[in-house]
Write a protein that holds these residues in place. Structure first.
Motif, PDB file in Angstrom:
ATOM      1  N   THR A 166      -4.059 -28.357   9.327  1.00  0.00           N
ATOM      2  CA  THR A 166      -2.641 -27.999   9.358  1.00  0.00           C
ATOM      3  C   THR A 166      -1.899 -28.395   8.093  1.00  0.00           C
ATOM      4  N   GLU A 167      -2.168 -29.597   7.607  1.00  0.00           N
ATOM      5  CA  GLU A 167      -1.376 -30.097   6.479  1.00  0.00           C
ATOM      6  C   GLU A 167      -1.655 -29.315   5.200  1.00  0.00           C
ATOM      7  N   GLN A 168      -2.878 -28.819   5.047  1.00  0.00           N
ATOM      8  CA  GLN A 168      -3.206 -28.041   3.848  1.00  0.00           C
ATOM      9  C   GLN A 168      -2.591 -26.654   3.915  1.00  0.00           C
ATOM     10  N   MET A 169      -2.175 -26.228   5.091  1.00  0.00           N
ATOM     11  CA  MET A 169      -1.681 -24.865   5.286  1.00  0.00           C
ATOM     12  C   MET A 169      -0.155 -24.802   5.317  1.00  0.00           C
ATOM     13  N   GLN A 170       0.493 -25.934   5.055  1.00  0.00           N
ATOM     14  CA  GLN A 170       1.963 -25.961   5.068  1.00  0.00           C
ATOM     15  C   GLN A 170       2.506 -25.491   6.406  1.00  0.00           C
ATOM     16  N   TRP A 171       1.786 -25.819   7.464  1.00  0.00           N
ATOM     17  CA  TRP A 171       2.173 -25.397   8.808  1.00  0.00           C
ATOM     18  C   TRP A 171       2.805 -26.567   9.538  1.00  0.00           C
ATOM     19  N   LYS A 172       3.968 -26.328  10.136  1.00  0.00           N
ATOM     20  CA  LYS A 172       4.684 -27.389  10.840  1.00  0.00           C
ATOM     21  C   LYS A 172       5.130 -26.866  12.202  1.00  0.00           C
ATOM     22  N   PRO A 173       4.576 -27.392  13.282  1.00  0.00           N
ATOM     23  CA  PRO A 173       4.948 -26.887  14.603  1.00  0.00           C
ATOM     24  C   PRO A 173       6.372 -27.280  14.960  1.00  0.00           C
TER      25      PRO A 173
ATOM     26  N   ARG C 112      -6.387 -53.214  -6.489  1.00  0.00           N
ATOM     27  CA  ARG C 112      -6.836 -51.961  -7.135  1.00  0.00           C
ATOM     28  C   ARG C 112      -6.129 -50.765  -6.511  1.00  0.00           C
ATOM     29  N   PHE C 113      -5.825 -50.883  -5.237  1.00  0.00           N
ATOM     30  CA  PHE C 113      -4.983 -49.850  -4.612  1.00  0.00           C
ATOM     31  C   PHE C 113      -4.152 -50.493  -3.509  1.00  0.00           C
ATOM     32  N   MET C 114      -3.042 -49.836  -3.189  1.00  0.00           N
ATOM     33  CA  MET C 114      -2.161 -50.277  -2.125  1.00  0.00           C
ATOM     34  C   MET C 114      -2.088 -49.164  -1.078  1.00  0.00           C
ATOM     35  N   MET C 115      -1.677 -49.552   0.127  1.00  0.00           N
ATOM     36  CA  MET C 115      -1.518 -48.558   1.197  1.00  0.00           C
ATOM     37  C   MET C 115      -0.244 -48.844   1.967  1.00  0.00           C
ATOM     38  N   SER C 116       0.433 -47.755   2.354  1.00  0.00           N
ATOM     39  CA  SER C 116       1.572 -47.920   3.237  1.00  0.00           C
ATOM     40  C   SER C 116       1.854 -46.601   3.974  1.00  0.00           C
ATOM     41  N   HIS C 117       3.054 -46.457   4.491  1.00  0.00           N
ATOM     42  CA  HIS C 117       3.394 -45.361   5.402  1.00  0.00           C
ATOM     43  C   HIS C 117       3.771 -44.067   4.660  1.00  0.00           C
ATOM     44  N   SER C 118       3.982 -43.025   5.449  1.00  0.00           N
ATOM     45  CA  SER C 118       4.439 -41.755   4.893  1.00  0.00           C
ATOM     46  C   SER C 118       5.857 -41.903   4.358  1.00  0.00           C
ATOM     47  N   MET C 119       6.231 -41.018   3.452  1.00  0.00           N
ATOM     48  CA  MET C 119       7.547 -41.071   2.811  1.00  0.00           C
ATOM     49  C   MET C 119       8.678 -40.706   3.777  1.00  0.00           C
ATOM     50  N   TRP C 120       8.342 -39.940   4.796  1.00  0.00           N
ATOM     51  CA  TRP C 120       9.371 -39.414   5.689  1.00  0.00           C
ATOM     52  C   TRP C 120       8.928 -39.633   7.126  1.00  0.00           C
ATOM     53  N   ASP C 121       9.836 -40.069   7.976  1.00  0.00           N
ATOM     54  CA  ASP C 121       9.525 -40.238   9.395  1.00  0.00           C
ATOM     55  C   ASP C 121      10.824 -40.278  10.186  1.00  0.00           C
ATOM     56  N   PRO C 122      11.267 -39.143  10.700  1.00  0.00           N
ATOM     57  CA  PRO C 122      12.545 -39.116  11.416  1.00  0.00           C
ATOM     58  C   PRO C 122      12.470 -39.815  12.772  1.00  0.00           C
ATOM     59  N   TYR C 123      11.272 -40.063  13.265  1.00  0.00           N
ATOM     60  CA  TYR C 123      11.111 -40.778  14.527  1.00  0.00           C
ATOM     61  C   TYR C 123      11.251 -42.283  14.331  1.00  0.00           C
ATOM     62  N   ASN C 124      10.907 -42.741  13.136  1.00  0.00           N
ATOM     63  CA  ASN C 124      10.774 -44.175  12.928  1.00  0.00           C
ATOM     64  C   ASN C 124      11.173 -44.511  11.500  1.00  0.00           C
ATOM     65  N   PHE C 161      -1.021 -43.781   4.369  1.00  0.00           N
ATOM     66  CA  PHE C 161      -1.969 -43.547   5.460  1.00  0.00           C
ATOM     67  C   PHE C 161      -1.387 -42.612   6.514  1.00  0.00           C
ATOM     68  N   GLU C 162      -2.203 -42.232   7.476  1.00  0.00           N
ATOM     69  CA  GLU C 162      -1.840 -41.138   8.382  1.00  0.00           C
ATOM     70  C   GLU C 162      -0.788 -41.556   9.407  1.00  0.00           C
ATOM     71  N   PRO C 163       0.337 -40.836   9.444  1.00  0.00           N
ATOM     72  CA  PRO C 163       1.372 -41.106  10.442  1.00  0.00           C
ATOM     73  C   PRO C 163       1.026 -40.442  11.779  1.00  0.00           C
ATOM     74  N   GLN C 168       5.292 -33.365  11.095  1.00  0.00           N
ATOM     75  CA  GLN C 168       6.724 -33.696  11.142  1.00  0.00           C
ATOM     76  C   GLN C 168       7.079 -34.690  10.047  1.00  0.00           C
ATOM     77  N   MET C 169       6.083 -35.340   9.470  1.00  0.00           N
ATOM     78  CA  MET C 169       6.332 -36.394   8.491  1.00  0.00           C
ATOM     79  C   MET C 169       6.151 -35.920   7.056  1.00  0.00           C
ATOM     80  N   GLN C 170       5.919 -34.628   6.885  1.00  0.00           N
ATOM     81  CA  GLN C 170       5.735 -34.085   5.540  1.00  0.00           C
ATOM     82  C   GLN C 170       4.589 -34.794   4.817  1.00  0.00           C
ATOM     83  N   TRP C 171       3.587 -35.174   5.579  1.00  0.00           N
ATOM     84  CA  TRP C 171       2.445 -35.903   5.024  1.00  0.00           C
ATOM     85  C   TRP C 171       1.279 -34.944   4.850  1.00  0.00           C
ATOM     86  N   LYS C 172       0.670 -34.964   3.677  1.00  0.00           N
ATOM     87  CA  LYS C 172      -0.452 -34.068   3.389  1.00  0.00           C
ATOM     88  C   LYS C 172      -1.576 -34.865   2.746  1.00  0.00           C
ATOM     89  N   PRO C 173      -2.695 -35.009   3.429  1.00  0.00           N
ATOM     90  CA  PRO C 173      -3.777 -35.807   2.853  1.00  0.00           C
ATOM     91  C   PRO C 173      -4.409 -35.097   1.667  1.00  0.00           C
TER      92      PRO C 173
END
Lengths: 244, 244, 244, 244, 244, 244
Positions: A166-173, C112-124, C161-163, C168-173
């Motif tokens: 889904t994320e690679q396809m710019q698809w948002k339900p 060497r690398f850091m990890m945290s949340h998605s940039m956008w999350d209207p739920y949280n 990392f994965e929300p 809905q979070m505009q997250w794309k791996p």
């Protein structure tokens, strides 16, 4: 719009309607809709690896096998009507004749809503080309001067069903549909796709996790409905309502 | 979610709920909802130019005048309850206390849906800051450990109502609401905003043109409903449904 | 950058690092990394519904229970070091002191690398506020004039990392990590989160389906690796390489 | 995927591969790759202004001159193989035959990675049409039912190389490649493009400034590598890795 | 708007106005504008690595050195007025007092246009926070009820000047300014930044390549102006014109 | 670019240029421009519902009626030249011949600016296909090797005029044009479109509300120009200027 409740699903390849919209199809059939499915191709070249790995395989044999699978799945989902356009896949070959043919189907069905693929798919250009083609046909079906005398199309929603990544396809339900009551039918339809057994578990997981999303968005731990299986869809057009 | 149908509108400045959601408010009151409006400020500094152009004007006089206008408009719309937080505007001053206060209101109202501003507004940072604040308060109202014992919030939709220059605000409506039957109330409410008479015609045009959009999306010239006035809203969260 | 291989995971609430990065943590520990986890809060108010539904519950009891779960999960993942900032959740309260504290950790770890949340999350909003805070601290850790004499940070990647609801979070791996060889550890860590048993199956499904995405992107049916479990991450910064 | 390390660059016009990917080509040749370049056209109509300003110029003369330049540049970069499809430019004329031809090349090369243009280019529709065409051909090359018996393609990355005005093309690099050790070759190749001398300095500046970006993203003033020249690329597909 | 032509540049750190807007400043001074520059900080902690690498360095010495460089650069550019807010950097500390101070400057200057940083910068949150702060102050300066009696601000354009890695910052220029006639001044100002000599060549390359973009967009090889140096800017607000 | 001031408007259907650019056309004619309009079709099938509802209607009659309306509107706007390509609508049929024909017109006109539709339109694929086609033709018109000897095109701006539902079309205006002085002409042209009377009020509202946006962006209540009617446009390419 006709009084009869109808819907139309346009699937690039034979199996797409099963993985991506099987629950919606079975559920709306149960709700009294007549759901028509159009398969533009059998996915005979691009989505039949398992068959092609058998020696001596031919295009005709693959197409027949894929058609049988799709028909079985349609039966499992109580599909009202399934049509095969047999355009050839990878790539689909869209012609002016095909366009007229799909417009005729749209006008004959007069769907309350339509379904097709995501707008973008860099893995599979057949998918995104199908959606662009569907938008064009929807426009033509609305034109009073196209085959005057036919019943002109209103403005049915076009739902984009769930793509593979889904994320690679710019698809948002933007809507989740509870398919718990027809899950058995969807699972049965999935199991009709014998050539793609590697996807059975994948789409079962998807249905379960969309069920989680349904629960979260319907109230979570404070009153959310206990949906166990769901499907997600992205709407192309705004809704028109009397109450929010 | 409570059995009582309720809704909550959070307005950065006194007049915002009138221009942007007046029709939705009046319509849902008519449908049996109790609609609560929270005005975070009176818009006393930033949206009262006409008053400030009078000589000898003071902040108190402006606030009183703006409050009266807002109360009159609320009455015209049959608003169930209107609350003024008086945070000061340009900019709004959000504190931890204000946050708790709004969470209390949200939990008391238990809204079926909430409404606020667009996510982006480079002209008016109060607007976008309000929406971010509302999202935060919605999250807190859902937390079982915040003021344990209070009734926890479910997952109401947050609708973003129409900003002034929609395209500059990255706002895209996904639902149109037919407000024809309450248009007179909205127009009456608009006319309560005496200090902003330059906007009366603007928002009447908006309502007419959104009526056109409603007609187009409900079927156009092939069965579209003859809505004459409408309002548009953008949904933040996905819907959960039993039928598409 | 130090010779020691290190990584730093910043988690808004106690359990986030488990669901979202547990595989990456266990795998990099196995590869010889020292992975440090910072939990900004215990998720005591917002993510402990099951505990709060018990009568007589107190904040302290919840925090203790959540801390124990997180420590157990960290042990299951072979985490090198776990630190609890105890900022309070829903919302997290970021202060200048907290900022200095996190900068100190970053400089001490030299990840060497850091990890945290998605940039956008209207739920949280805690999630997205954490990431903005992490970007700010990363910038400060790179400043030669901040606590001169400390070892200055280089330019480690920040992986998101994965929300929960990715679309809905505009997250794309943009990268999938094969975690098959440490899946047992991740599942064991997941089962430490006793208060959120409703998510165990959800994140198992996620891992299986990301495994499918790994296979698809590593060659599919023509040579793709048979990864059974994977995690996805979104990179904030460009990579720098000697070979594509 | 074959054991032989290979790569495939698809260039809309004769010179594109030089400005945009010359460093990557020379570097991977040095790393033991066989890099194949396909020029879909000579850029004879649209990118040969200098020649056309000479009196008595003909299309054949322009094509010959452009081909010679491209071959010289390929030699300077140690290109393994360069093929000219001669489709005509402004616009490129994509046919079903061309599609089959490119699929054949892709399958013959079995590239570890592919390269082409940005997805969007309002100045030059040839560029973006090429990328869409490449995606389609990549999909077909993966289809087991297309020319059964041929070796089916895996899932090579598609890198989008740097367009002329990056910001107008919606192009965002996610990887920088240090080309310092082959810069002399790239500069020599650039100087083969005699008809576009106005771009020599431009692309030298680009390489220097991408070198700065490489340094910044590899650690800046705290350990960044002293790359002097670099190229940037945007990845279309996610990576699959064993270590972040 | 005043009859006097004025402009206002807000720079997060001491050197930003030089690299990013030096040409625009010198050119508009030449065109009769009074250009005011506000430096919110000296960039003393985050952008003075070279100084901090000297032994025994103190914050005061760094700030003094940076101030001197900025003043010298301002002189080279014929800046009308330069003000240092000395907020501290990495991070900038925005307070209500600072807000009022900047609003006072805006109202005193009554700029025809303003300039500041890109909206997004994951490398440097000071930059994007500055722009958000500037938008807020612009809004307040337009409020009739803020310090009644002061001259209220009109609606000046806010131009976002060029960030360091444009594509990572989501920055897209929509206007190119020919700075050829003042290039010598900009280069002289650049050379005032003794602590950042590693950027001199970088921003000279940028100016040359933006000159190329100017030529391309002003007509290319069919009548384009022979600009040799240019700067690019992104506009936040729509323009209002009498002729396109 | 020629000394003569010229502009070129490409309209998918006969009426588009009236609703969307009528003010710009009349105003630039008044400013001394020669404005050429190309109508690719009459909108005979898709935008002539009112005519088709009459019994016995034929395609020829519809086309004639639509042509007359468009010619009358062009006259009302003082259009310099209007050309009908008669490609057929819903869908437009773009061929290589049409492409050459439009390129010839572009080169003959040598426009200072061009105008066409929004980039995206899911309701009407003719609109977005037209813009893609226009970009392609603009590129060809710039090619020195296309019909050598003809005057080559420079780099005129392409303005996208206002679509019907702006937010659904991803259209964002970046320039507002004051059309107050020619509003009477635009209204007269609008009234020539007898078959679409339902849109007269709609586009009058649009013009009034864009007037409001003009006022707001030219200074608002602190010096904004009193424009009463305006049109908005989105620019595709960056501007090149000597003064901001």
């Amino acid at each position: 719009m006709t009084d009869k409740k109808t819907a139309l699903v346009i699937s690039a390849h034979a199996a797409d309607f099963v993985w991506r919209a099987g629950g919606a199809i079975a559920l709306h059939q149960k709700r009294g809709y007549d759901v028509t499915v159009v398969c533009l191709s059998y996915g005979e070249r691009g989505e039949s690896a398992k068959l092609w790995k058998q020696s001596g395989m031919t295009l005709d044999v693959v197409k027949k096998a894929r058609r049988t699978e799709a028909e079985n799945a349609a039966r499992a989902l109580d599909v009202h009507d399934i049509q095969f356009f047999d355009l050839g896949d990878y790539p689909l070959d869209f012609t002016a004749e095909t366009r007229d043919r799909l417009v005729d189907v749209i006008r004959a069905v007069q769907p309350r809503f339509m379904m097709s693929h995501s707008m973008w798919d860099p893995y599979n250009t057949d998918h995104m080309n199908t959606t662009k083609f569907v938008l064009e046909c929807r426009m033509i079906a609305q034109a009073w001067g196209h085959n005057p005398g036919q019943k002109v199309l209103g403005a049915p929603q076009l739902y984009l069903f769930e793509p593979h990544q889904t994320e690679q396809m710019q698809w948002k339900p933007d809507v989740f549909l509870d398919i718990t009551e027809v899950w058995d039918k969807k699972r049965a339809a999935i199991e009709c796709m014998e050539g793609q057994e590697h996807l059975w578990n994948f789409y079962t997981n998807v249905a379960e996790n969309r069920g989680n999303h349904f629960r979260r968005n319907s109230g979570g731990q404070s009153g959310g409905r206990d949906a166990r299986y769901a499907e997600g869809f992205q709407s192309v057009f705004p809704r028109t309502v009397d109450e929010l």
